[in-house]
Each structure stands twice: as structure tokens, then as C-alpha cells.
Design a protein around this motif. Structure first.
Motif, PDB file in Angstrom:
ATOM      1  N   SER A  86      72.491 -13.828  46.833  1.00 47.24           N
ATOM      2  CA  SER A  86      73.954 -13.879  46.528  1.00 47.24           C
ATOM      3  C   SER A  86      74.437 -14.193  45.838  1.00 47.24           C
ATOM      4  CB  SER A  86      74.999 -14.330  47.516  1.00 47.24           C
ATOM      5  OG  SER A  86      74.291 -13.012  49.469  1.00 47.24           O
ATOM      6  N   SER A  87      73.965 -15.547  45.104  1.00 48.35           N
ATOM      7  CA  SER A  87      73.808 -15.685  43.582  1.00 48.35           C
ATOM      8  C   SER A  87      74.128 -15.461  42.485  1.00 48.35           C
ATOM      9  CB  SER A  87      74.115 -17.708  43.779  1.00 48.35           C
ATOM     10  OG  SER A  87      73.301 -17.843  43.806  1.00 48.35           O
ATOM     11  N   SER A  88      72.880 -15.434  42.879  1.00 49.27           N
ATOM     12  CA  SER A  88      71.910 -14.352  41.863  1.00 49.27           C
ATOM     13  C   SER A  88      72.556 -12.989  41.613  1.00 49.27           C
ATOM     14  CB  SER A  88      69.827 -14.053  42.174  1.00 49.27           C
ATOM     15  OG  SER A  88      69.802 -15.595  42.245  1.00 49.27           O
ATOM     16  N   ILE A  89      72.405 -11.931  42.562  1.00 48.28           N
ATOM     17  CA  ILE A  89      73.236 -10.661  42.429  1.00 48.28           C
ATOM     18  C   ILE A  89      74.628 -10.949  41.634  1.00 48.28           C
ATOM     19  CG2 ILE A  89      73.641  -9.066  43.907  1.00 48.28           C
ATOM     20  CD1 ILE A  89      71.558  -9.251  45.953  1.00 48.28           C
ATOM     21  N   THR A  91      75.784 -13.443  39.468  1.00 49.65           N
ATOM     22  CA  THR A  91      75.588 -13.685  38.756  1.00 49.65           C
ATOM     23  C   THR A  91      75.245 -12.470  36.908  1.00 49.65           C
ATOM     24  OG1 THR A  91      75.212 -15.829  39.708  1.00 49.65           O
ATOM     25  CG2 THR A  91      74.925 -15.258  37.256  1.00 49.65           C
ATOM     26  N   ARG A  92      73.671 -11.465  37.895  1.00 50.52           N
ATOM     27  CA  ARG A  92      73.601 -10.715  37.698  1.00 50.52           C
ATOM     28  C   ARG A  92      74.392  -9.667  36.815  1.00 50.52           C
ATOM     29  NH1 ARG A  92      69.062  -8.525  35.343  1.00 50.52           N
ATOM     30  NH2 ARG A  92      68.404  -6.056  36.286  1.00 50.52           N
ATOM     31  N   ALA A  93      75.533  -9.552  38.160  1.00 51.35           N
ATOM     32  CA  ALA A  93      76.406  -7.830  37.938  1.00 51.35           C
ATOM     33  C   ALA A  93      77.530  -8.947  36.660  1.00 51.35           C
ATOM     34  CB  ALA A  93      76.986  -8.484  38.902  1.00 51.35           C
ATOM     35  N   LEU A  94      77.686 -10.307  36.901  1.00 53.28           N
ATOM     36  CA  LEU A  94      78.997 -10.241  35.553  1.00 53.28           C
ATOM     37  C   LEU A  94      78.582 -10.506  34.175  1.00 53.28           C
ATOM     38  CD1 LEU A  94      80.509 -13.621  37.825  1.00 53.28           C
ATOM     39  CD2 LEU A  94      82.016 -11.898  36.913  1.00 53.28           C
ATOM     40  N   SER A  95      76.826 -10.728  33.993  1.00 56.11           N
ATOM     41  CA  SER A  95      76.102 -10.661  33.127  1.00 56.11           C
ATOM     42  C   SER A  95      75.976 -10.004  32.413  1.00 56.11           C
ATOM     43  CB  SER A  95      75.182 -11.882  32.851  1.00 56.11           C
ATOM     44  OG  SER A  95      73.896 -10.864  33.387  1.00 56.11           O
ATOM     45  N   HIS A  96      75.616  -8.653  33.485  1.00 58.19           N
ATOM     46  CA  HIS A  96      75.206  -7.732  32.934  1.00 58.19           C
ATOM     47  C   HIS A  96      77.062  -6.627  32.865  1.00 58.19           C
ATOM     48  CE1 HIS A  96      71.348  -8.854  33.014  1.00 58.19           C
ATOM     49  NE2 HIS A  96      70.539  -7.696  33.093  1.00 58.19           N
ATOM     50  N   GLY A  97      77.748  -7.456  32.982  1.00 55.27           N
ATOM     51  CA  GLY A  97      78.994  -6.237  32.013  1.00 55.27           C
ATOM     52  C   GLY A  97      79.127  -5.415  33.811  1.00 55.27           C
ATOM     53  N   LEU A  98      78.681  -5.225  34.812  1.00 58.54           N
ATOM     54  CA  LEU A  98      78.820  -4.588  36.542  1.00 58.54           C
ATOM     55  C   LEU A  98      80.105  -5.137  37.249  1.00 58.54           C
ATOM     56  CD1 LEU A  98      74.756  -4.218  37.315  1.00 58.54           C
ATOM     57  CD2 LEU A  98      76.066  -3.101  36.296  1.00 58.54           C
ATOM     58  N   ALA A  99      80.766  -6.217  36.958  1.00 61.13           N
ATOM     59  CA  ALA A  99      81.588  -6.824  37.513  1.00 61.13           C
ATOM     60  C   ALA A  99      82.147  -7.191  36.476  1.00 61.13           C
ATOM     61  CB  ALA A  99      81.294  -7.847  38.834  1.00 61.13           C
ATOM     62  N   SER A 100      83.390  -8.206  36.054  1.00 66.44           N
ATOM     63  CA  SER A 100      84.225  -8.606  35.178  1.00 66.44           C
ATOM     64  C   SER A 100      85.049  -9.850  36.068  1.00 66.44           C
ATOM     65  CB  SER A 100      85.052  -8.279  34.637  1.00 66.44           C
ATOM     66  OG  SER A 100      86.621  -7.522  35.723  1.00 66.44           O
ATOM     67  N   ALA A 101      85.224 -10.839  35.562  1.00 68.31           N
ATOM     68  CA  ALA A 101      86.132 -12.116  35.801  1.00 68.31           C
ATOM     69  C   ALA A 101      87.165 -11.762  36.207  1.00 68.31           C
ATOM     70  CB  ALA A 101      86.143 -12.825  35.123  1.00 68.31           C
ATOM     71  N   THR A 107      84.293  -8.633  44.455  1.00 71.77           N
ATOM     72  CA  THR A 107      82.793  -8.656  44.232  1.00 71.77           C
ATOM     73  C   THR A 107      82.202  -9.637  45.192  1.00 71.77           C
ATOM     74  OG1 THR A 107      82.775  -8.571  42.007  1.00 71.77           O
ATOM     75  CG2 THR A 107      80.978  -9.636  42.350  1.00 71.77           C
ATOM     76  N   ILE A 108      82.688 -11.229  44.842  1.00 69.35           N
ATOM     77  CA  ILE A 108      82.343 -11.954  46.575  1.00 69.35           C
ATOM     78  C   ILE A 108      82.657 -11.685  47.614  1.00 69.35           C
ATOM     79  CG2 ILE A 108      82.864 -14.398  47.084  1.00 69.35           C
ATOM     80  CD1 ILE A 108      83.182 -14.971  44.471  1.00 69.35           C
ATOM     81  N   ARG A 109      83.825 -11.148  47.829  1.00 66.24           N
ATOM     82  CA  ARG A 109      84.311  -9.729  49.116  1.00 66.24           C
ATOM     83  C   ARG A 109      83.113  -9.083  49.256  1.00 66.24           C
ATOM     84  NH1 ARG A 109      88.976  -8.011  48.133  1.00 66.24           N
ATOM     85  NH2 ARG A 109      89.958 -10.367  48.587  1.00 66.24           N
ATOM     86  N   HIS A 110      82.520  -8.650  48.216  1.00 63.82           N
ATOM     87  CA  HIS A 110      81.012  -7.336  49.293  1.00 63.82           C
ATOM     88  C   HIS A 110      80.234  -7.946  49.222  1.00 63.82           C
ATOM     89  CE1 HIS A 110      79.176  -3.075  48.600  1.00 63.82           C
ATOM     90  NE2 HIS A 110      78.736  -4.675  47.281  1.00 63.82           N
TER      91      HIS A 110
END
Length: 125
Positions: A86-89, A91-101, A107-110
Motif C-alpha cells: 500500500s505504501s509503495s503504491i 508513493t508511486r502514485a504521488l511521485s508519478h503525478g497520479l495523485a497529489s498531496a 488516496t489513502i482512503r482508497h
């Protein structure tokens, strides 16, 4: 330059922000790594010591049902793996712009909903 040779600082300045952050993390000194990584590990240790105290309070039941003892490392390993996935997914979403801060809570709820269903599926097995 070989693939294992570190980037020169002048080259690192020309990298995109995400690569520059990765470079900075890879080249930081031991003391910086220690001060960044030790607090979460100490927190984890404290939580796990609480878990150990709970398990010890049920030592009578564990002696009566020794099969339960075999499940403790399995549950711990599965919980750790699900958390790491979960943390890898995330982190990857945040680093690739698939999710924002700004969308971190959603994102965490999902991801937590996926964890609940994974846990239920594993419990049913």
C-alpha cells in the motif's frame, strides 16, 4: 561514466525535482539517514512491544492452543506485506503525478479499502 558511478553534483542540479530528491537521498551521509529513519523505526518498535505485551497476556490460551502460536508470524508477515504494498503504491502514485498531496486523504482512503478487502480475503482462506 559507469552505471554504478554516482552522479556529479553539477549534473544533479540539472535533474528534475523527483530525480534530484532521489539523488539527494542516495548521497546523504549516515548521520542524516539515521536521524531521518530512526524515529519511525523506534515508533514501530514501541508498537510491536505493545503487541508483545498483549500476546504475553494470553500466554495461558497459547499454551492451551499451541496451533495459534504458528499463526502469529504469518499474520505479522502478511500485515507487513500488505502495508508495504500500500505504501509503495501510494508513493508511486504521488511521485508519478497520479495523485497529489491535496488528494492524499482520498488516496489513502482508497488504498485502505483495498487493504480491508485483501485482509478479508486472506482471512477467509
Amino acid at each position: 561514466m559507469s552505471a554504478s558511478a554516482p552522479l556529479l553534483p553539477s549534473v544533479a542540479k540539472e535533474l528534475p525535482d523527483t530525480a534530484r530528491d532521489a539523488y539527494a537521498a542516495a548521497t546523504e551521509d549516515v548521520q542524516t539517514r539515521l536521524t531521518r529513519r530512526l524515529p519511525p523505526l523506534v515508533l514501530t518498535l514501541c508498537i510491536e512491544m505493545g503487541n508483545a505485551a498483549i500476546i504475553m497476556s494470553y500466554s495461558g490460551e497459547l499454551l492451551r492452543y499451541p496451533l495459534l502460536v504458528g499463526f502469529i508470524p504469518v499474520i505479522s508477515a502478511l500485515g507487513g506485506n500488505i502495508g508495504l504494498q500500500s505504501s509503495s503504491i501510494t508513493t508511486r502514485a504521488l511521485s508519478h503525478g497520479l495523485a497529489s498531496a491535496d488528494e492524499a486523504t482520498a488516496t489513502i482512503r482508497h488504498e485502505m479499502s483495498a487493504v480491508v478487502f485483501l485482509s478479508a480475503a486472506l482471512s477467509a482462506m
